[in-house]
Design a protein around this motif. Sequence first.
Motif, PDB file in Angstrom:
ATOM      1  N   ARG A   1       0.834  -1.205   0.000  1.00 54.39           N
ATOM      2  CA  ARG A   1       0.000   0.000   0.000  1.00 54.39           C
ATOM      3  C   ARG A   1       0.868   1.254   0.000  1.00 54.39           C
ATOM      4  O   ARG A   1       1.973   1.255   0.508  1.00 54.39           O
ATOM      5  CB  ARG A   1      -0.902   0.031   1.223  1.00 54.39           C
TER       6      ARG A   1
ATOM      7  N   HIS B   1       0.031   7.570   0.163  1.00 53.65           N
ATOM      8  CA  HIS B   1      -0.739   8.585  -0.542  1.00 53.65           C
ATOM      9  C   HIS B   1      -2.152   8.050  -0.761  1.00 53.65           C
ATOM     10  O   HIS B   1      -2.353   7.045  -1.419  1.00 53.65           O
ATOM     11  CB  HIS B   1      -0.093   8.941  -1.873  1.00 53.65           C
ATOM     12  N   GLY B   2      -3.127   8.704  -0.190  1.00 52.65           N
ATOM     13  CA  GLY B   2      -4.512   8.260  -0.325  1.00 52.65           C
ATOM     14  C   GLY B   2      -4.883   7.117   0.595  1.00 52.65           C
ATOM     15  O   GLY B   2      -5.903   6.469   0.404  1.00 52.65           O
ATOM     16  N   PHE B   3      -4.052   6.850   1.584  1.00 55.41           N
ATOM     17  CA  PHE B   3      -4.321   5.764   2.531  1.00 55.41           C
ATOM     18  C   PHE B   3      -5.552   6.089   3.371  1.00 55.41           C
ATOM     19  O   PHE B   3      -5.709   7.212   3.843  1.00 55.41           O
ATOM     20  CB  PHE B   3      -3.110   5.571   3.450  1.00 55.41           C
ATOM     21  N   ASN B   4      -6.446   5.123   3.525  1.00 56.39           N
ATOM     22  CA  ASN B   4      -7.660   5.313   4.319  1.00 56.39           C
ATOM     23  C   ASN B   4      -7.430   4.836   5.741  1.00 56.39           C
ATOM     24  O   ASN B   4      -7.113   3.673   5.968  1.00 56.39           O
ATOM     25  CB  ASN B   4      -8.831   4.554   3.704  1.00 56.39           C
ATOM     26  N   VAL B   5      -7.598   5.738   6.670  1.00 56.03           N
ATOM     27  CA  VAL B   5      -7.386   5.441   8.085  1.00 56.03           C
ATOM     28  C   VAL B   5      -8.585   4.694   8.640  1.00 56.03           C
ATOM     29  O   VAL B   5      -9.733   5.064   8.402  1.00 56.03           O
ATOM     30  CB  VAL B   5      -7.178   6.751   8.880  1.00 56.03           C
ATOM     31  N   LYS B   6      -8.307   3.618   9.385  1.00 56.75           N
ATOM     32  CA  LYS B   6      -9.343   2.837  10.050  1.00 56.75           C
ATOM     33  C   LYS B   6      -9.279   3.100  11.548  1.00 56.75           C
ATOM     34  O   LYS B   6      -8.232   3.509  12.069  1.00 56.75           O
ATOM     35  CB  LYS B   6      -9.116   1.342   9.798  1.00 56.75           C
TER      36      LYS B   6
ATOM     37  N   HIS C   1      -6.216   1.730  13.265  1.00 54.41           N
ATOM     38  CA  HIS C   1      -4.977   2.500  13.147  1.00 54.41           C
ATOM     39  C   HIS C   1      -4.921   3.584  14.222  1.00 54.41           C
ATOM     40  O   HIS C   1      -3.883   3.811  14.831  1.00 54.41           O
ATOM     41  CB  HIS C   1      -4.860   3.156  11.765  1.00 54.41           C
TER      42      HIS C   1
ATOM     43  N   GLU D   1       3.239  11.641   4.693  1.00 52.15           N
ATOM     44  CA  GLU D   1       2.215  10.719   5.189  1.00 52.15           C
ATOM     45  C   GLU D   1       1.023  11.533   5.706  1.00 52.15           C
ATOM     46  O   GLU D   1       0.783  11.643   6.897  1.00 52.15           O
ATOM     47  CB  GLU D   1       2.805   9.847   6.302  1.00 52.15           C
TER      48      GLU D   1
ATOM     49  N   PHE E   1      -2.012  11.014   5.786  1.00 53.03           N
ATOM     50  CA  PHE E   1      -3.019  10.280   6.560  1.00 53.03           C
ATOM     51  C   PHE E   1      -2.802  10.446   8.060  1.00 53.03           C
ATOM     52  O   PHE E   1      -3.744  10.343   8.842  1.00 53.03           O
ATOM     53  CB  PHE E   1      -3.020   8.798   6.190  1.00 53.03           C
TER      54      PHE E   1
ATOM     55  N   VAL F   1      -5.000  13.014   9.971  1.00 49.98           N
ATOM     56  CA  VAL F   1      -6.317  12.538  10.414  1.00 49.98           C
ATOM     57  C   VAL F   1      -6.180  11.853  11.771  1.00 49.98           C
ATOM     58  O   VAL F   1      -6.977  12.075  12.678  1.00 49.98           O
ATOM     59  CB  VAL F   1      -6.917  11.549   9.382  1.00 49.98           C
TER      60      VAL F   1
ATOM     61  N   THR G   1      -7.480  12.948  15.760  1.00 51.70           N
ATOM     62  CA  THR G   1      -8.425  12.068  16.440  1.00 51.70           C
ATOM     63  C   THR G   1      -7.882  11.524  17.753  1.00 51.70           C
ATOM     64  O   THR G   1      -8.644  11.185  18.643  1.00 51.70           O
ATOM     65  CB  THR G   1      -8.775  10.878  15.513  1.00 51.70           C
TER      66      THR G   1
END
Length: 75
Positions: free
Chosen positions: A33, A36-41, A44, A62, A64, A67, A71
Motif C-alpha cells: 500500500r 498517498h490516499g491511505f484510508n485510516v481505520k 490505526h 504521510e 493520513f 487525520v 483524532t
Amino acid sequence: KPEIISSIKPIDSLVRMISTGVNEVDLIIDGNRSPHGFNVKPSHIEKINNAKIIFYVDDKFEEFLNVIWDTCSDN
C-alpha cells in the motif's frame, strides 16, 4: 501489545533492526500500500493512541497521519 509503531515499510525495517529483542514493532501501512490516499481505520487510530513512540517520515509525506493526530488523545 506493541509500544512502537512505524508508518511505512522502509521506516519499519530500520526500526525493527534497532529494536530487536527490546519491543514489538507494529506497522500501520503493510503490504504494498501507498501512504498517498491511505484510508485510516479505527484500528490505526487505536494503535497510535496506545503507542509510546511513533516513527514516521513527516506529515506532508504521510498526510493520513494528520487525520490520526486530530483524532488521538494527547500522546
